[in-house]
Design an enzyme around this catalytic site. Sequence first.
Site, short mmCIF file in Angstrom:
data_model
loop_
_atom_site.label_atom_id
_atom_site.label_comp_id
_atom_site.label_asym_id
_atom_site.label_seq_id
_atom_site.Cartn_x
_atom_site.Cartn_y
_atom_site.Cartn_z
NE ARG A 1 -18.75 -0.46 -1.64
CZ ARG A 1 -17.87 -0.10 -1.03
NH1 ARG A 1 -17.49 1.25 -1.13
NH2 ARG A 1 -17.17 -0.99 -0.16
N GLY B 1 -10.70 -3.11 -4.27
CA GLY B 1 -9.18 -3.24 -4.45
C GLY B 1 -8.32 -3.85 -3.33
NE ARG B 2 -7.90 0.55 0.61
CZ ARG B 2 -7.11 1.35 1.54
NH1 ARG B 2 -6.46 1.05 2.55
NH2 ARG B 2 -7.72 2.59 1.75
CG ASP C 1 -15.84 5.15 -4.69
OD1 ASP C 1 -16.29 6.30 -5.24
OD2 ASP C 1 -15.04 4.64 -4.13
CE LYS D 1 -10.85 0.29 4.04
NZ LYS D 1 -11.69 1.50 4.35
NE ARG E 1 -16.00 -1.63 5.21
CZ ARG E 1 -15.68 -1.04 4.15
NH1 ARG E 1 -14.96 0.32 4.55
NH2 ARG E 1 -15.66 -1.46 2.97
CG ASP F 1 -0.35 -1.51 -0.89
OD1 ASP F 1 -1.38 -1.52 -0.98
OD2 ASP F 1 0.60 -1.26 -0.46
N GLY F 2 -3.00 -3.38 -2.56
CA GLY F 2 -4.15 -4.13 -1.67
C GLY F 2 -4.25 -4.13 -0.17
P1 AMP Z 1 -11.09 4.48 -0.93
O1 AMP Z 1 -10.66 5.92 -1.15
O2 AMP Z 1 -10.67 3.70 0.32
O3 AMP Z 1 -12.77 4.56 -0.84
O4 AMP Z 1 -10.71 3.69 -2.20
C1 AMP Z 1 -11.23 3.78 -3.54
C2 AMP Z 1 -10.79 2.89 -4.54
O5 AMP Z 1 -9.31 2.76 -4.39
C3 AMP Z 1 -11.32 1.72 -4.11
O6 AMP Z 1 -11.68 0.72 -5.10
C4 AMP Z 1 -10.29 0.77 -3.09
O7 AMP Z 1 -10.33 -0.51 -3.29
C5 AMP Z 1 -8.96 1.37 -4.20
N1 AMP Z 1 -7.85 1.33 -3.30
C6 AMP Z 1 -7.39 2.24 -2.24
N2 AMP Z 1 -6.36 2.16 -1.61
C7 AMP Z 1 -5.94 0.77 -2.19
C8 AMP Z 1 -4.75 0.05 -1.96
N3 AMP Z 1 -3.80 0.17 -1.30
N4 AMP Z 1 -5.02 -1.10 -2.93
C9 AMP Z 1 -5.59 -1.31 -3.62
N5 AMP Z 1 -6.92 -0.73 -4.15
C10 AMP Z 1 -6.86 0.49 -3.08
MG MG Z 2 -14.09 3.51 -0.75
#
Ligand code: AMP
Ligand code: MG
Length: 489
Positions: free
Chosen positions: A183, A92-93, A252, A113, A176, A125-126
């Site tokens: 995963r 997502g980001r 994930d 990232k 990264r 917001d990505g």
């Molecule tokens: P994480 O907790 O970083 O492993 O993220 C879990 C999920 O939420 C993943 O699919 C990420 O891509 C998404 N995600 C986390 N933060 C954001 C963000 N600011 N914008 C878009 N997707 C996010």
């Molecule tokens: Mg993650």
Amino acid sequence: MRKITDLQFENTYRKLPEDFYHLVKPTPFNNPHLVAFNTDAAALIDLDSREAQSPEFSDYISGKKTLPGSDPLAMYYTGHQFGVYNPDIGDGRAILLGEVRNNKGESWDLHLKGSGRTEFSRVFDGRAVLRSSIREYLCSEAMNGLGIPTTRALCIIGSDEKVERETTERGAMIVRMAPTHVRFGSFEAFHYTDRADYVKLLADYVIEHHFPDIISESDKYSLFFSEVVDRTARLVSKWQSIGFTHGVMNTDNMSITGLTIDYGPYGFLEDYNPEFTPNHSDSFGRYSFQNQPAIAHWNLNKLAVALSSIIDGERAQKNLDEFRNIYSQSYVDIMSKKLGFNEELPEDVELIKRILDILVNNEVDYTIFFRKLGNISSSNSDDALYIVSMFEDGTAITDWIASYKLRLKAENSSDSRRKKEMDLINPKFILRNYLAENAIRKAVDDGDYLEIERLHRILRDPFSEQIQYQDYAAASPDWGKKLVISCSS
Ligand code: AMP
Ligand code: MG
């Protein structure tokens, strides 16, 4: 060594069907600039480190200009988050810029990232903030220095873009690197959408690229699962022996190749506390330090479910049952090395348990204790005083040291050799939260990135004395122990 525009891309993931990803380009920052650059990681992709000096480097690596040969995509995956299945995740980001092949024939994903929204961003917001990018950069390189399998970090790109979290922060991107970013959740995505054909295709892909030794075996899928169980058990045994707590062990965030991946609200144990839960939002302590082996097992169970269309269920259950043994054996092997033993004796498990209990009851710094233990002499009876003085209650530790010395005698341990060996497994330096916080404050408040560089230099070599950085080996000040880490990033 190559220029940034000259990297050798070979984008194998892109050749999988388009249901595996979305093609998407990074959303660039206006004023990207280099915050940190890791020459060790650059060497892995044959990238000339002098490239970091060129103003164009940040433009290319952060997607403002298109890297020749890259074919960016956001990977599709789902996963169990805090025990609940979420069908709706994916990159997502982050964006996989592509895979770089180095002159040794190794392949490295360049994964950006904080690169902007993708089809998987949901309402978010990505973006990523500078604070969390620094935390990921420092920790992945610290883990690598500690000899723990991990994704690597090539660089951080900063910006003046505002990103809203609890407060307004500045956006950043981190690049990264890993042999793959597949995963457990990548398999779950296809299992729960009834695409057994894609589960098989992804397994074939992962086996071909990352488990080539088993590719010709008739039961390769079952062997693959068994290998993932083995790698995951060993990985977590390394976390437990060093005191690393991941913080968000969702499926994930579990690498199929057994790497530590996705550094968020992680933390290293300071005072030895099995209930340590670095993520402030994890109120039930699901991902506490002591739960990590059980959670890894739980996650492997979910992986077995995701692979159920291609693996033998009974065999998978046997593998899952073996997890505990693989984990425990590996953990005891490491802990007995930390104690400086060359052979393993049956009574060692008890000795390990006893010292951990004593550390809990006395709130003694785990890292400092083991590093100092290396100085103990098996013959001199007074020399343990400096260790005893670390403990509130001297009785239990004095008894333990007596047993420890007897144990050393049982294998005729040589003090000088043992000290050398112990110093190679008991780090002097770990990434204490307050050290990361100091580097973050200087970067965020003053635009001063030197502390990131300094910490990185210390942590990439955590077993050597580096006397000039003695302060960085000390226990955290009180304010540092009270820092609260949220999962916002
Ligand atoms: P994480 O907790 O970083 O492993 O993220 C879990 C999920 O939420 C993943 O699919 C990420 O891509 C998404 N995600 C986390 N933060 C954001 C963000 N600011 N914008 C878009 N997707 C996010
Ligand atoms: Mg993650």
